[in-house]
Scaffold this motif. Structure first.
Motif, short mmCIF file in Angstrom:
data_model
loop_
_atom_site.label_atom_id
_atom_site.label_comp_id
_atom_site.label_asym_id
_atom_site.label_seq_id
_atom_site.Cartn_x
_atom_site.Cartn_y
_atom_site.Cartn_z
N ALA A 52 96.39 -10.03 165.02
CA ALA A 52 95.12 -9.41 164.62
C ALA A 52 94.62 -8.46 165.71
CB ALA A 52 94.08 -10.50 164.35
N ILE A 53 94.77 -8.84 166.96
CA ILE A 53 94.36 -7.97 168.07
C ILE A 53 95.28 -6.75 168.13
CG2 ILE A 53 94.05 -7.80 170.57
CD1 ILE A 53 93.52 -10.93 170.46
N LEU A 54 96.58 -6.97 168.00
CA LEU A 54 97.53 -5.86 168.04
C LEU A 54 97.27 -4.85 166.92
CD1 LEU A 54 100.87 -7.68 168.93
CD2 LEU A 54 99.76 -5.87 170.27
N LYS A 55 96.90 -5.33 165.75
CA LYS A 55 96.63 -4.43 164.62
C LYS A 55 95.45 -3.50 164.91
CE LYS A 55 98.80 -7.28 161.14
NZ LYS A 55 98.69 -8.21 160.04
N GLU A 56 94.54 -3.94 165.78
CA GLU A 56 93.40 -3.10 166.16
C GLU A 56 93.77 -2.03 167.18
OE1 GLU A 56 90.26 -5.58 167.63
OE2 GLU A 56 90.11 -6.73 165.78
N ILE A 57 94.77 -2.29 168.02
CA ILE A 57 95.06 -1.39 169.14
C ILE A 57 96.38 -0.64 169.04
CG2 ILE A 57 93.62 -2.71 170.73
CD1 ILE A 57 96.20 -3.98 171.87
N ALA A 58 97.31 -1.13 168.22
CA ALA A 58 98.66 -0.56 168.20
C ALA A 58 98.93 0.18 166.89
CB ALA A 58 99.69 -1.67 168.39
N SER A 59 99.82 1.17 166.99
CA SER A 59 100.18 1.93 165.80
C SER A 59 101.48 1.41 165.15
CB SER A 59 100.33 3.41 166.14
OG SER A 59 101.33 3.57 167.14
N PHE A 60 102.23 0.55 165.85
CA PHE A 60 103.48 0.06 165.26
C PHE A 60 103.21 -1.02 164.22
CE2 PHE A 60 103.25 -1.75 169.67
CZ PHE A 60 102.85 -3.04 169.34
N ASP A 61 104.19 -1.19 163.32
CA ASP A 61 104.10 -2.23 162.30
C ASP A 61 104.32 -3.59 162.95
OD1 ASP A 61 103.70 -0.43 160.21
OD2 ASP A 61 105.85 -0.19 159.87
N ILE A 62 103.64 -4.59 162.43
CA ILE A 62 103.77 -5.94 162.96
C ILE A 62 104.21 -6.85 161.83
CG2 ILE A 62 102.53 -7.90 163.96
CD1 ILE A 62 100.61 -5.68 165.14
N ARG A 63 105.28 -7.57 162.08
CA ARG A 63 105.81 -8.51 161.10
C ARG A 63 105.75 -9.91 161.72
NH1 ARG A 63 111.49 -7.39 158.10
NH2 ARG A 63 111.50 -9.19 156.73
N ILE A 64 105.23 -10.86 160.98
CA ILE A 64 105.12 -12.23 161.48
C ILE A 64 106.14 -13.11 160.77
CG2 ILE A 64 103.64 -14.27 161.61
CD1 ILE A 64 101.24 -12.37 161.83
N VAL A 65 106.88 -13.87 161.56
CA VAL A 65 107.88 -14.81 161.05
C VAL A 65 107.55 -16.19 161.62
CG1 VAL A 65 110.33 -15.42 161.00
CG2 VAL A 65 109.64 -13.01 160.91
N GLU A 66 107.59 -17.19 160.76
CA GLU A 66 107.33 -18.57 161.17
C GLU A 66 108.64 -19.24 161.54
OE1 GLU A 66 106.40 -22.50 158.64
OE2 GLU A 66 104.94 -20.88 158.38
N LEU A 67 108.66 -19.93 162.67
CA LEU A 67 109.83 -20.67 163.11
C LEU A 67 109.46 -22.14 163.19
CD1 LEU A 67 112.34 -19.70 165.80
CD2 LEU A 67 111.26 -21.94 165.97
N ARG A 68 110.29 -22.98 162.57
CA ARG A 68 110.05 -24.43 162.60
C ARG A 68 111.22 -25.14 163.25
NH1 ARG A 68 106.31 -27.12 158.72
NH2 ARG A 68 105.02 -25.48 157.86
N LEU A 69 110.88 -26.11 164.08
CA LEU A 69 111.87 -27.00 164.65
C LEU A 69 111.19 -28.29 165.06
CD1 LEU A 69 111.55 -26.99 168.03
CD2 LEU A 69 112.63 -24.80 167.74
N ASP A 70 111.96 -29.35 165.13
CA ASP A 70 111.45 -30.63 165.60
C ASP A 70 111.51 -30.58 167.11
OD1 ASP A 70 111.10 -33.25 166.49
OD2 ASP A 70 112.30 -34.13 164.88
N LYS A 71 110.36 -30.58 167.76
CA LYS A 71 110.33 -30.41 169.22
C LYS A 71 111.01 -31.56 169.96
CE LYS A 71 106.50 -27.23 169.34
NZ LYS A 71 105.35 -26.75 170.04
N GLN A 72 111.12 -32.73 169.33
CA GLN A 72 111.82 -33.86 169.96
C GLN A 72 113.33 -33.77 169.78
OE1 GLN A 72 109.81 -35.63 171.83
NE2 GLN A 72 108.16 -34.42 170.97
N HIS A 73 113.76 -33.20 168.64
CA HIS A 73 115.18 -33.04 168.33
C HIS A 73 115.38 -31.62 167.80
CE1 HIS A 73 115.43 -37.36 168.80
NE2 HIS A 73 114.39 -37.46 168.00
N PRO A 74 115.42 -30.63 168.68
CA PRO A 74 115.33 -29.23 168.26
C PRO A 74 116.62 -28.54 167.82
CG PRO A 74 115.36 -29.36 170.63
CD PRO A 74 115.38 -30.77 170.13
N LEU A 75 117.63 -29.28 167.43
CA LEU A 75 118.89 -28.64 167.06
C LEU A 75 118.82 -27.85 165.77
CD1 LEU A 75 121.45 -31.38 168.15
CD2 LEU A 75 120.89 -29.24 169.31
N GLU A 76 117.99 -28.28 164.82
CA GLU A 76 117.86 -27.56 163.56
C GLU A 76 116.62 -26.67 163.61
OE1 GLU A 76 117.19 -28.58 158.90
OE2 GLU A 76 118.52 -29.89 160.04
N VAL A 77 116.86 -25.36 163.51
CA VAL A 77 115.79 -24.37 163.60
C VAL A 77 115.78 -23.57 162.30
CG1 VAL A 77 114.87 -22.42 164.91
CG2 VAL A 77 116.14 -24.21 166.09
#
Length: 162
Positions: A52-77
């Motif tokens: 949201a802050i970057l969209k106010e100040i930057a001219s480049f496109d911003i793409r958001i991707v969600e990454l999920r992993l089990d922080k205790q057993h992080p082998l599967e991402v």
């Protein structure tokens, strides 16, 4: 019983996020697109705030991707979408870099591509890392004992040491 020692309040967190966003912008101002990857769940919340802050100040496109992993057993991402990052800039975002393990494993889905660069950002960087990871954009850096943990509450209103 553990006590919590508040190290960042909501107001200070907002200022730190703004500074992180400006640093990301300064380091990537010539780009046309930036891919922000938020580690579920607090990292993703921070990613949206930084975007949201970057969209106010930057001219480049911003793409958001969600990454999920089990922080205790992080082998599967898993990522929220399949995305080719070849030749692109990726910023991996989380709330705290404690040991460096989560961030290190979070890089796994990107190893099959040739990105232009991968940068990392965290609200709090704890200096005692067990994995070889350095963070590019840091809101607050803190040296702790190995027994202490840095936590950020679910609403991103405060960070504290336990």
């Amino acid at each position: 019983m553990s006590t919590k020692n508040v190290i960042l309040t909501e107001d200070i967190i907002q200022k730190k996020l703004k500074r992180i966003a400006y640093e990301i912008y300064e380091h990537n101002s010539g780009e046309t697109e930036l891919i922000l990857v938020g580690i579920w769940d607090r990292g993703l919340i921070l990613t949206h705030k930084i975007a949201a802050i970057l969209k106010e100040i930057a001219s480049f496109d911003i793409r958001i991707v969600e990454l999920r992993l089990d922080k205790q057993h992080p082998l599967e991402v898993t990522l929220s979408e399949t995305i080719d990052i070849t030749g692109k800039v990726v910023v991996l975002i989380d709330d705290v870099a404690n040991s460096g393990r989560t961030m290190l494993y979070a890089l796994k889905p990107f190893l099959q591509y040739l990105p232009k660069k991968i940068q990392t950002a965290v609200l709090v960087d704890r200096k005692h890392k067990s994995f070889p990871l350095s963070v590019d954009f840091v809101g607050f850096s803190l040296a702790t004992t190995l027994q202490e943990m840095v936590m950020v509450d679910e609403q991103i209103r405060e960070a504290y040491l336990v």
